[in-house]
Design an enzyme around this catalytic site. Structure first.
Site, short mmCIF file in Angstrom:
data_model
loop_
_atom_site.label_atom_id
_atom_site.label_comp_id
_atom_site.label_asym_id
_atom_site.label_seq_id
_atom_site.Cartn_x
_atom_site.Cartn_y
_atom_site.Cartn_z
NE ARG A 125 114.67 -71.61 5.08
CZ ARG A 125 113.49 -72.08 5.50
NH1 ARG A 125 112.42 -71.89 4.78
NH2 ARG A 125 113.39 -72.71 6.64
NE ARG A 185 115.82 -78.00 8.50
CZ ARG A 185 114.54 -78.03 8.23
NH1 ARG A 185 113.73 -78.68 9.02
NH2 ARG A 185 114.06 -77.42 7.17
NE ARG A 221 117.45 -78.30 13.57
CZ ARG A 221 116.75 -79.40 13.43
NH1 ARG A 221 117.34 -80.58 13.39
NH2 ARG A 221 115.44 -79.34 13.35
CG ASP A 265 112.23 -67.96 10.23
OD1 ASP A 265 112.65 -68.91 9.56
OD2 ASP A 265 111.02 -67.67 10.28
CE1 TYR A 318 104.23 -70.44 8.49
CE2 TYR A 318 104.80 -68.62 7.04
CZ TYR A 318 104.81 -69.97 7.32
OH TYR A 318 105.39 -70.86 6.45
#
Ligand code: CP3
Length: 347
Positions: free
Chosen positions: A30, A34, A43, A79, A156
């Site tokens: 990752r 962020r 973003r 993703d 998910y």
């Protein structure tokens, strides 16, 4: 085996292939995300899936950690949830909450709403991004492609959102095993075509993320996860080196090594010498710094990273975190992690 001869820093590929290297290579799961102000800036302008679907944006974000932190590989910005999307499910990303699938799979009837994706039709934007990234990288470092493991995607697709236990996904498997296996096979078939497309577009190596593999018993991990990972690795291992990361599933490291994968990711809850004992000598291990330890003062990071490198020993190790980097890690702490690895030499 496909190999891009134009890559100048190919430490990661050589390490995966078991070849000699001058030093341990390093990247961070990752790593495009962020904690980087440059990512936050984009973003604030574009939605998450806009960032994934626009090859120029995906390329820019992919290159950020290479330029800013100096990692030895780029990982495609995308993703794992673009696969359920391509299979026909709606996937949203809710700010500060995470993924939301408003109409999850609960019964055999729901399977009518999903299909094995035509990846050239539904995921060509990823292949376009990869082509652009390879061009912009211009051989600086390899590009890692990736996909979620079928079990983690099922989590998910059935639970409909993140969870600590994924109890509804597990109940689905235990109550309707045949339906679960049908869904897992559809995800697997889509994933194989998707990863082959990533390789054709230019991905130099592939990682399979089984973030929730550790929620299953050893037997259920075999039944609901490894059985499908094995198919994916078998379909790709002669094209490019593959890395399997099943967080928490270290009780199955030997079985994962037997898939023919070139590398295995491990988290920080297992010591390197134990992982080596389970996985055997003939595979590369990747990991396993506790991501939260990057919140320590920099001298502590330097000391602990050095200890980790010594614990893995020379060769067949790619330094990484044991899971994704946290959003609140200061950039200079991420750099300290990377620089400590790059400056270290085994005695
Ligand atoms: O590693 C990289 O830098 C490449 C990009 C990448 C992302 N997600 C971007 C992303 C990769 C490899 C992933 C994998 C992924 N996605 C996994 C497996 C790895 C893991 O961390 O366990 C999983 C389980 C997901 C699903 C997912 N996507 C979740 C749970 C979330 C929300 C929680 C979170 O970490 O934010 C996402 C969103 C997501 N994917 C973000 C990024 C940069 C953050 C969203 C944003 O920036 O708006």
């Amino acid at each position: 085996m496909k190999r891009d001869q134009n890559i100048k820093n190919d430490l990661i590929i050589r390490t995966l292939m078991g070849e000699a290297v001058e030093r341990t290579p390093v990247w961070m799961m990752r790593q495009a995300g962020r904690y980087l102000p440059e990512y936050i800036a984009l973003r604030n302008k574009y939605s998450f899936f806009e960032r994934c679907q626009n090859p120029e944006l995906a390329c820019e974000i992919t290159l950020q950690p290479v330029d800013i932190v100096g990692v030895d590989a780029a990982i495609l910005f995308s993703d794992i949830l673009v696969v359920p999307q391509a299979m026909g499910l709606e996937v949203q990303l809710i700010e500060k909450q995470g993924p939301l699938l408003p109409d999850p799979i609960k019964t055999a009837k729901d399977l009518e709403r999903v299909r094995v994706a035509d990846v050239d039709e539904t995921l060509s934007y990823v292949f376009d991004a990869i082509k652009l990234i390879k061009q912009e990288l211009n051989g600086r470092v390899p590009l890692i492609g990736f996909a979620g493991a079928p079990w983690t995607l099922l989590c998910y697709m059935v639970q409909g959102k993140g969870s600590k236990t994924f109890d509804e996904a597990k109940a689905f498997c235990y109550q309707q095993p045949e339906v679960a296996h049908q869904l897992l096979q559809m995800i697997t078939d889509t994933t194989i075509a998707y990863l082959k497309g990533q390789v054709a577009a230019g991905a130099d190596t592939l990682q399979i993320f089984d973030s929730w593999g550790g929620l299953l018993s050893k037997q259920d991990f075999e039944t609901y996860s490894l059985y499908y990972i094995r198919q994916i690795v078998a379909a790709l291992k002669d094209e490019v080196p593959t890395i399997v990361f099943a967080k928490g599933a270290w009780g199955s490291l030997k079985e994962m090594a037997d898939t023919g994968a070139h590398g295995l990711g491990i988290d920080w809850c297992i010591e390197p010498h134990m992982a080596r004992q389970f996985a055997g000598a003939d595979i590369t291990l990747q990991g396993n710094f506790d991501p939260a330890k990057l919140l320590s003062p920099i001298p502590v990071i330097e000391k602990e990273v050095t200890a980790m490198l010594k614990a893995f020993g020379p060769g067949r190790h790619i330094a990484n975190l044991g899971h994704g980097i946290l959003p609140n890690v200061p950039v200079d702490h991420a750099k300290a992690f990377v620089d400590t690895v790059k400056n270290f030499r085994h005695a």
